[in-house]
Design a protein around this motif. Sequence first.
Motif, mmCIF file in Angstrom:
data_model
loop_
_atom_site.group_PDB
_atom_site.id
_atom_site.type_symbol
_atom_site.label_atom_id
_atom_site.label_comp_id
_atom_site.label_asym_id
_atom_site.label_seq_id
_atom_site.Cartn_x
_atom_site.Cartn_y
_atom_site.Cartn_z
ATOM 1 N N GLU A 168 0.841 -1.242 0.005
ATOM 2 C CA GLU A 168 -0.061 -0.055 -0.007
ATOM 3 C C GLU A 168 0.806 1.198 -0.031
ATOM 4 O OE1 GLU A 168 -3.120 -0.125 -0.420
ATOM 5 O OE2 GLU A 168 -3.065 -2.495 -0.313
ATOM 6 N N SER A 169 1.905 1.284 -0.872
ATOM 7 C CA SER A 169 2.973 2.324 -0.855
ATOM 8 C C SER A 169 2.193 3.598 -1.440
ATOM 9 C CB SER A 169 4.181 1.823 -1.385
ATOM 10 O OG SER A 169 3.800 1.783 -2.585
ATOM 11 N N THR A 170 2.895 4.754 -1.297
ATOM 12 C CA THR A 170 2.311 5.922 -2.037
ATOM 13 C C THR A 170 3.240 6.397 -3.022
ATOM 14 O OG1 THR A 170 3.405 7.153 -0.521
ATOM 15 C CG2 THR A 170 0.865 6.781 -0.105
ATOM 16 N N GLY A 171 2.713 6.640 -4.147
ATOM 17 C CA GLY A 171 3.826 6.881 -5.251
ATOM 18 C C GLY A 171 4.178 8.654 -5.229
ATOM 19 N N GLY A 172 4.753 9.081 -4.230
ATOM 20 C CA GLY A 172 5.265 10.425 -4.133
ATOM 21 C C GLY A 172 4.128 11.556 -3.878
ATOM 22 N N ALA A 173 2.793 11.267 -4.503
ATOM 23 C CA ALA A 173 1.898 12.190 -4.622
ATOM 24 C C ALA A 173 0.871 12.032 -3.436
ATOM 25 C CB ALA A 173 1.119 12.667 -5.844
ATOM 26 N N GLY A 174 1.064 10.925 -2.838
ATOM 27 C CA GLY A 174 0.324 10.711 -1.513
ATOM 28 C C GLY A 174 -0.766 9.671 -1.978
ATOM 29 N N LEU A 175 -0.973 9.385 -3.275
ATOM 30 C CA LEU A 175 -1.894 8.240 -3.794
ATOM 31 C C LEU A 175 -1.559 6.959 -3.304
ATOM 32 C CD1 LEU A 175 -4.637 8.000 -5.166
ATOM 33 C CD2 LEU A 175 -2.908 7.918 -7.336
ATOM 34 N N ALA A 176 -2.502 6.305 -2.587
ATOM 35 C CA ALA A 176 -1.974 4.791 -2.340
ATOM 36 C C ALA A 176 -2.436 4.020 -3.454
ATOM 37 C CB ALA A 176 -2.992 4.375 -1.291
ATOM 38 N N VAL A 177 -1.426 3.047 -3.654
ATOM 39 C CA VAL A 177 -1.621 2.144 -5.012
ATOM 40 C C VAL A 177 -2.064 0.826 -4.268
ATOM 41 C CG1 VAL A 177 -0.131 0.856 -6.513
ATOM 42 C CG2 VAL A 177 0.580 3.203 -5.973
ATOM 43 N N PRO A 178 -3.211 0.394 -4.896
ATOM 44 C CA PRO A 178 -4.031 -0.980 -4.453
ATOM 45 C C PRO A 178 -3.277 -2.271 -4.959
ATOM 46 C CG PRO A 178 -5.236 0.280 -6.029
ATOM 47 C CD PRO A 178 -3.728 1.214 -5.819
ATOM 48 N N TRP A 181 -5.320 -5.446 -4.902
ATOM 49 C CA TRP A 181 -6.387 -5.635 -5.847
ATOM 50 C C TRP A 181 -5.660 -5.763 -7.275
ATOM 51 C CZ3 TRP A 181 -11.221 -7.273 -6.040
ATOM 52 C CH2 TRP A 181 -11.641 -6.876 -7.042
ATOM 53 N N LEU A 182 -4.952 -5.243 -7.665
ATOM 54 C CA LEU A 182 -4.171 -5.241 -8.833
ATOM 55 C C LEU A 182 -3.752 -6.407 -9.233
ATOM 56 C CD1 LEU A 182 -2.643 -1.781 -9.324
ATOM 57 C CD2 LEU A 182 -4.799 -2.286 -10.193
ATOM 58 N N CYS A 183 -3.071 -7.264 -8.233
ATOM 59 C CA CYS A 183 -2.560 -8.659 -8.341
ATOM 60 C C CYS A 183 -3.659 -9.726 -8.639
ATOM 61 C CB CYS A 183 -1.846 -8.872 -7.459
ATOM 62 S SG CYS A 183 -0.214 -8.180 -7.240
ATOM 63 N N ALA A 184 -4.858 -9.338 -7.888
ATOM 64 C CA ALA A 184 -5.902 -10.465 -7.902
ATOM 65 C C ALA A 184 -6.660 -10.137 -9.255
ATOM 66 C CB ALA A 184 -6.971 -9.940 -6.844
ATOM 67 N N ALA A 197 -16.058 -7.468 7.137
ATOM 68 C CA ALA A 197 -14.916 -7.551 8.144
ATOM 69 C C ALA A 197 -13.843 -6.547 7.839
ATOM 70 C CB ALA A 197 -14.336 -8.896 8.086
ATOM 71 N N ARG A 198 -13.371 -6.368 6.487
ATOM 72 C CA ARG A 198 -12.313 -5.539 6.133
ATOM 73 C C ARG A 198 -12.733 -4.211 6.514
ATOM 74 N NH1 ARG A 198 -8.955 -8.017 1.424
ATOM 75 N NH2 ARG A 198 -8.730 -10.289 2.362
ATOM 76 N N GLU A 199 -14.064 -3.765 6.383
ATOM 77 C CA GLU A 199 -14.193 -2.361 6.578
ATOM 78 C C GLU A 199 -14.377 -1.991 8.053
ATOM 79 O OE1 GLU A 199 -18.361 -2.051 4.940
ATOM 80 O OE2 GLU A 199 -17.600 -1.903 2.860
ATOM 81 N N ASP A 231 -7.699 -0.855 -1.598
ATOM 82 C CA ASP A 231 -7.915 -2.222 -2.235
ATOM 83 C C ASP A 231 -9.417 -2.461 -1.767
ATOM 84 O OD1 ASP A 231 -5.484 -3.375 -3.117
ATOM 85 O OD2 ASP A 231 -4.806 -3.348 -1.020
ATOM 86 N N LEU A 232 -9.955 -2.210 -0.699
ATOM 87 C CA LEU A 232 -11.266 -2.551 -0.310
ATOM 88 C C LEU A 232 -11.922 -1.487 -0.984
ATOM 89 C CD1 LEU A 232 -13.372 -3.490 1.678
ATOM 90 C CD2 LEU A 232 -12.723 -1.695 3.184
ATOM 91 N N ALA A 233 -11.770 -0.478 -1.434
ATOM 92 C CA ALA A 233 -12.417 0.632 -2.049
ATOM 93 C C ALA A 233 -12.786 0.150 -3.652
ATOM 94 C CB ALA A 233 -11.900 2.059 -2.403
ATOM 95 N N LEU A 234 -11.760 -0.498 -4.101
ATOM 96 C CA LEU A 234 -12.006 -1.240 -5.459
ATOM 97 C C LEU A 234 -12.821 -2.412 -5.188
ATOM 98 C CD1 LEU A 234 -8.388 -0.628 -7.015
ATOM 99 C CD2 LEU A 234 -10.789 0.680 -7.771
#
Length: 166
Positions: free
Chosen positions: A4-14, A17-20, A94-96, A104-107
């Motif tokens: 769940e790292s951020t890409g410099g601009a503070g945007l979390a990378v899911p 979810w992308l792997c799934a 449960a995740r919420e 990831d949960l949002a997607l």
Amino acid sequence: MRPESTGGAGLAVPMSWLCAEYTADVILRTGGLVPPGSLEFRAGQRVLALTVHLGDGAAAGTFAAGGAPDTDEWLSLTAAGRPWPDWVGDRLAARERHGGPDPDLALATATWHWLRTTHVYATDLGDLEPWHPSRPRPGSVDESRRAWTPAWELGLPLGHLAVRLW
């Protein structure tokens, strides 16, 4: 990179979810059951992505890293007669409860909403479940008889068959 790292601009990378999604896409394309880009393909891909993402194992990450996932869990979860929609709802709830922003949960939640609210005009299988190997085929299905079906009901047996063929 952290999951769940951020890409410099503070945007979390899911990443989870992308792997799934990637795993589900590969499985469905390999099976060649329906044309990619079709509504049926999207339904199956989204069902599998939810199954992979919400499952207990880390199989999607293993597959994305070049390993071979254990597909027994996915087959069990998508098998006919299983309460897959209840399982998805319970896992998302449960995740919420864990709280905090989770891309990831949002997607996953948006995907579940799409699967429940999108209806496909498809052959009405009724209670026949012809894809289930333990049930005898009670004659042929009348393909001219159609019904509006939630996308998850179409995607679930497609996803199960794709995993089985994979």
